[in-house]
Write a protein that holds these residues in place. Structure first.
Motif, short mmCIF file in Angstrom:
data_model
loop_
_atom_site.label_atom_id
_atom_site.label_comp_id
_atom_site.label_asym_id
_atom_site.label_seq_id
_atom_site.Cartn_x
_atom_site.Cartn_y
_atom_site.Cartn_z
N LEU A 82 -11.50 72.35 78.34
CA LEU A 82 -10.57 71.15 78.77
C LEU A 82 -9.29 71.80 79.53
O LEU A 82 -8.76 70.78 80.20
N GLN A 141 -8.39 70.53 83.13
CA GLN A 141 -7.84 69.04 83.01
C GLN A 141 -6.38 69.04 82.56
O GLN A 141 -5.59 68.34 83.54
N VAL A 142 -6.05 69.70 81.70
CA VAL A 142 -4.71 69.51 81.32
C VAL A 142 -3.74 70.28 82.42
O VAL A 142 -2.85 69.75 82.52
N TYR A 198 -3.25 72.10 72.94
CA TYR A 198 -4.15 70.89 72.76
C TYR A 198 -5.20 71.41 71.71
O TYR A 198 -5.23 72.61 71.76
N LEU A 257 -0.89 68.19 72.61
CA LEU A 257 -1.75 67.12 72.82
C LEU A 257 -2.85 67.19 71.66
O LEU A 257 -3.35 68.23 71.37
N ASP A 270 -5.22 62.24 72.71
CA ASP A 270 -5.14 62.18 74.03
C ASP A 270 -6.27 62.63 75.13
O ASP A 270 -6.14 62.93 76.52
N PHE A 271 -7.27 62.46 74.63
CA PHE A 271 -8.68 62.53 75.20
C PHE A 271 -9.51 61.67 74.83
O PHE A 271 -9.86 61.48 73.72
N PHE A 326 -9.35 63.98 79.59
CA PHE A 326 -7.90 63.85 79.38
C PHE A 326 -7.16 62.63 79.79
O PHE A 326 -7.46 62.43 80.83
N PRO A 347 -3.69 61.65 79.00
CA PRO A 347 -2.23 61.47 78.34
C PRO A 347 -1.78 60.26 78.22
O PRO A 347 -1.56 59.31 79.23
#
Length: 192
Positions: free
Chosen positions: A16, A19-20, A114, A144, A149-150, A156, A158
């Motif tokens: 992930l 994406q973050v 996260y 996160l 948040d997902f 993702f 937020p």
């Protein structure tokens, strides 16, 4: 101009982190006080730490490790985007950190973590490593949570409040990086 690397601290398939990190980069790109660049550990394909001579004693490693060391050296500060695996720092990020010694010193770092517990375990371990390497980790952080948040634990999404936390983190990373600039200059211009 001050250069800040946004380090994607996971290399596994399906991660992930990109994406973050893209979100971090989008928010950071609105700023005019520093240049931000994504740095993906997966692109370096570092082996498990294998140097006979550690970097603190002058070891340099193979071509992939040398490229990573040069990349770290080219930045004035960092934002680490890290998951937590079993409430721990990902092995890929710890491994990458081990390949560098002097390149971390007198720079600032922020942490965007996260996971199921918001990356608390990996954040704690990363802060400890920062202290050992002379990397000043700012007190602001972004935590996160996979459940909040997902979407479906995969996409993702937020909340707006997360953006405010990220802006605070970026303010501090840029401020601390600027404040540490004389130390970095002194280290690179001192004889020896």
């Amino acid at each position: 101009m001050t250069r800040i690397g946004i380090v994607i601290g996971s290399t596994r398939p399906g991660r992930l982190g990109p994406q973050v990190a893209e979100w971090v980069h989008e928010v950071a790109a609105r700023r005019t006080d520093a240049a931000f660049e994504l740095v993906d550990l997966a692109e370096f394909r570092l082996p498990l730490f294998d140097q006979a001579v550690p970097p603190a004693m002058g070891g340099t490693g193979g071509p992939g490790a040398q490229a990573w060391v040069r990349t770290v050296g080219s930045f004035d500060g960092f934002v680490f985007v890290t998951p937590e695996y079993n409430s721990q720092l990902p092995a890929a990020l710890k491994n990458a950190i081990d390949f560098v010694h002097a390149g971390w010193a007198d720079k600032a770092a922020g942490i965007v973590a996260y996971g199921a517990a918001g990356g608390a375990g990996s954040t704690a371990q990363l802060r400890q490593l920062c202290g050992l390497l002379g990397l000043a980790d700012v007190p602001a952080q972004v935590s996160l949570h996979l459940g909040a948040d997902f979407e479906d634990f995969r996409v993702f999404a937020p909340a707006a409040s997360r953006t405010h936390s990220l802006e605070d983190l970026l303010d501090r990373v840029v401020g601390w990086t600027t404040a540490l600039a004389p130390l970095r200059r002194a280290r690179t211009t001192s004889p020896g």
